[in-house]
Design a protein around this motif. Structure first.
Motif, short mmCIF file in Angstrom:
data_model
loop_
_atom_site.label_atom_id
_atom_site.label_comp_id
_atom_site.label_asym_id
_atom_site.label_seq_id
_atom_site.Cartn_x
_atom_site.Cartn_y
_atom_site.Cartn_z
N ALA A 179 -15.40 0.84 5.78
CA ALA A 179 -14.35 1.84 5.57
C ALA A 179 -13.00 1.32 6.05
O ALA A 179 -11.97 1.54 5.40
N TRP A 198 -8.63 8.32 9.67
CA TRP A 198 -8.98 9.28 8.62
C TRP A 198 -10.00 8.70 7.65
O TRP A 198 -10.85 9.42 7.13
N ALA A 199 -9.93 7.38 7.40
CA ALA A 199 -10.92 6.75 6.53
C ALA A 199 -12.30 6.79 7.17
O ALA A 199 -13.31 7.06 6.51
N GLU A 253 -11.73 -1.34 3.57
CA GLU A 253 -11.22 -0.75 2.33
C GLU A 253 -9.90 -0.02 2.56
O GLU A 253 -9.04 0.02 1.67
N ALA A 254 -9.74 0.57 3.75
CA ALA A 254 -8.54 1.37 4.01
C ALA A 254 -7.31 0.52 4.27
O ALA A 254 -6.22 0.80 3.75
N ARG A 308 0.84 -1.20 0.00
CA ARG A 308 0.00 0.00 0.00
C ARG A 308 0.87 1.25 0.00
O ARG A 308 1.92 1.30 0.63
N ARG A 329 1.00 5.46 0.65
CA ARG A 329 0.33 6.59 1.28
C ARG A 329 1.26 7.79 1.25
O ARG A 329 2.48 7.67 1.11
N ASP A 382 -4.42 5.90 9.30
CA ASP A 382 -5.08 5.48 8.06
C ASP A 382 -6.52 5.04 8.34
O ASP A 382 -7.44 5.32 7.57
N ALA A 388 -13.91 10.24 7.19
CA ALA A 388 -14.40 10.69 5.88
C ALA A 388 -15.88 10.36 5.68
O ALA A 388 -16.51 10.89 4.76
#
Length: 596
Positions: free
Chosen positions: A552, A502-503, A555-556, A404, A406, A499, A506
């Motif tokens: 979320a 923050w996901a 997915e993150a 991943r 970032r 991570d 959102a």
């Protein structure tokens, strides 16, 4: 609004915050009216008429104030409506501080003894803090209460700080006198109360005994909330080295002035907007955190009106203003004067900065003014700074384990005279773009925690300070990735809690700063827990929100998470500086304090 991200104190009486704050300032003003020139109804100027600009290089705070007092600049205190409550030139500050110092000496405060000062944003705090410098007494600035219904816990914390510092007295603003007296019972603090208590001491004709080079300066308590308070032993030499380095890194000159709402009990507020500006003879306009909470746009309004060039905030402050810009008077602002908009005190969120720049571009804000930085109280405050007017720059980092990628914000070059090593678990220094633990040595590093030898030995060895932070090098600049103790490891994978948070934040049902992620050991492996400060009234809505959060998280970071919804009161635990305390949240979860 009673608090924002935990850094902004809630009211502690029935009076409105601005009324109590301004009333207290005016009561203090009345004590200064005994001579005709002791109270000024105009803010101090940006430029000194006759005093040559000096960029630090003093041996102590007292020496720096002696110099700044020869000019006209100083500190200005404003309320939530942007009205000037009081101005305190450095000349007047020195006069009042020396008077306060003589009273301390006559009251029996010995050299090196401590005075706890509740660090509200008012002139009395500054007078007492610098009064201690001239009296040879070590000030211990402590927070104001945070959150509604916090009286009992605040008194408990205040008492622990008195005991930890073995303070001889405690000074508090008038509205917190009862808190201070309750906390002082059966402790070493035989003097407890407001400014009137200390004004009642006779001003004896005694020699001052200023804290000079090599001597203590103040004790800065760490903001942790799950352990006994640790006081960082800030010495004159370390502080002055840090201030000199930060002034140089930021490129301060005789035309600069500042505006701040940051609390004075936190290193970024105290050093960044009281001590360092004084060492550079700069004027600063101060807004109390509680007043910023009521009217956040007043922060930018003051910058615009007063043509300030420097300000600072954690990411959440910029985020709050971006949201307020949707209904606020952006067109009435002129932010073209800002050359340095510092960002620090927590993980820096680039999307927040981009939204702020977009929202206030029409008001003249230049995104190149952003100056990401990194630091901690154990090195006084700042350690690395981005280039002035260089903006927020990022680096894309791909995790070799998960693949991943970032973006991390680059926090600039390490201050001159300091050395940072990024080490692997076995202590080996790492090269470019390898994440490890940050160790630092240099003239700003603390000698240790106040009267805590074991704790000091745990972070200091051979002159190196273990910061507890993780990061990597990017072309000679630091990139901070998070706290080592907060890193989540699931099936051998490193997962950054930010991570996840923050996901989740959102999602439209979740606000900024309302999520907290950590891991727990369930016996066989680590599992992820997400505490979310959102609690819809209807059970069906709660169930839907939990499902959205789980998705979320999946997915993150590609893992399943256990989700717990909580109400805003008492809410997520935070440190006194407003940072999310994941360790405290984990402890509360393990103790069953959060319903599941």
């Amino acid at each position: 609004m009673t608090s924002i991200r935990g850094i902004l104190p809630a009211p502690v009486s029935d009076a409105r915050p601005a009324e109590r704050h301004s009333g207290h300032l005016h009561r203090y003003a009345s004590t200064l009216l005994s001579t005709s020139d002791r109270w000024v109804a105009e803010p101090t100027p940006t430029l000194n008429v006759s005093l040559p600009f000096r960029r630090g290089s003093f041996a102590s705070l007292a020496e720096a104030l002696d110099y700044a007092a020869r000019g006209e600049t100083g500190l200005n205190f404003f309320d939530a409506r942007g009205q000037l409550l009081s101005s305190l030139s450095y000349r007047r500050l020195r006069f009042e501080a020396q008077s306060f110092a003589r009273r301390l000496i006559s009251a029996g405060f010995g050299a090196g003894e401590r005075l706890v000062i509740v660090a509200d944003t008012w002139p009395g705090f500054c007078v007492a803090f610098f009064g201690c410098q001239y009296a040879g007494v070590v000030p211990v600035p402590v927070p104001v209460p945070v959150g509604l219904g916090a009286k009992a816990h605040y008194i408990f914390q205040l008492r622990r700080q008195i005991l930890s510092s073995q303070a001889l007295g405690i000074l508090a603003p008038d509205e917190l006198i009862d808190f201070a007296r309750s906390a002082a019972e059966d402790t070493t603090a035989r003097h407890a109360g407001g400014m009137a208590v200390f004004d009642a001491f006779p001003e004896a004709k005694v020699d001052l005994r200023p804290l000079g080079a090599g001597l203590p300066c103040y004790v800065q308590f760490s903001s942790g909330s799950t352990r006994a308070p640790l006081g960082v032993d800030i010495r004159q030499d370390q502080l002055m080295a840090n201030i000199d380095g930060s002034i140089t890194a930021q490129g301060l000159d005789e035309y600069d002035s500042g505006v701040s709402w940051l609390p004075l009990y936190h290193d970024m507020g105290l050093i960044g907007f009281v001590l360092a500006p004084m060492c550079a003879q700069r004027s600063v306009d101060l807004l109390a955190p509680r007043d910023f909470a009521r009217r956040p746009m007043q922060w930018l309004s003051l910058i615009s009106r007063r043509r300030a060039t420097i300000t600072y905030s954690p990411s959440f402050g910029y985020d709050l203003l971006t949201r307020r810009a949707q209904t606020g008077p952006v067109g009435e602002l002129d932010l073209s004067c800002v050359r340095l908009a510092g960002v620090g005190a927590d993980m820096i969120q680039l999307p927040v900065l981009r939204r702020f720049a977009d929202a206030f571009q029409a008001a003249g804000f230049d995104e190149r003014a952003f100056m990401p930085s990194y630091g901690m109280a154990e090195v006084c405050v700042g350690l690395s700074f981005s280039a002035p007017f260089g903006g927020a720059r990022t680096d894309s980092f791909t995790d070799p384990q998960s693949g991943r990628t970032r973006e991390f914000v680059i926090c600039g070059r390490v201050m001159a005279g300091h050395t940072v090593e990024i080490r692997a678990e076995d202590g080996t220094p790492l090269g470019e773009r390898h994440i490890g633990r940050l160790f630092v040595r240099g003239p700003s590093v603390m000698p240790g925690y106040f009267q805590k030898n074991d704790e000091s030995a745990g972070v200091l060895r051979d002159g190196w300070l273990d910061t507890g932070d993780l990061g990597y090098w990017h072309k000679g600049e630091l990139v901070i990735t998070g706290r080592a103790k907060d890193l989540i490891i699931v099936n051998g994978r490193n997962i950054w809690p930010q991570d996840i948070e923050w996901a989740v934040e959102a999602l439209p049902q979740v606000g900024r700063g309302d999520a907290c992620a950590f891991s727990i050991d369930n016996g066989d492996a680590e599992s992820v827990v997400v505490i979310v400060q959102a609690y819809p009234s209807e059970p069906a809505e709660r169930e839907t929100l939990v499902g959205d959060i789980r998705q979320a998280v999946k997915e993150a970071v590609g893992v399943d998470g256990r989700v717990v919804l909580i109400k805003r009161q008492p809410g997520l635990p935070r440190t006194s500086s407003g940072k999310l305390s994941r360790a405290h949240a984990r402890s509360k979860f393990a103790a069953g304090d959060y319903s599941t």
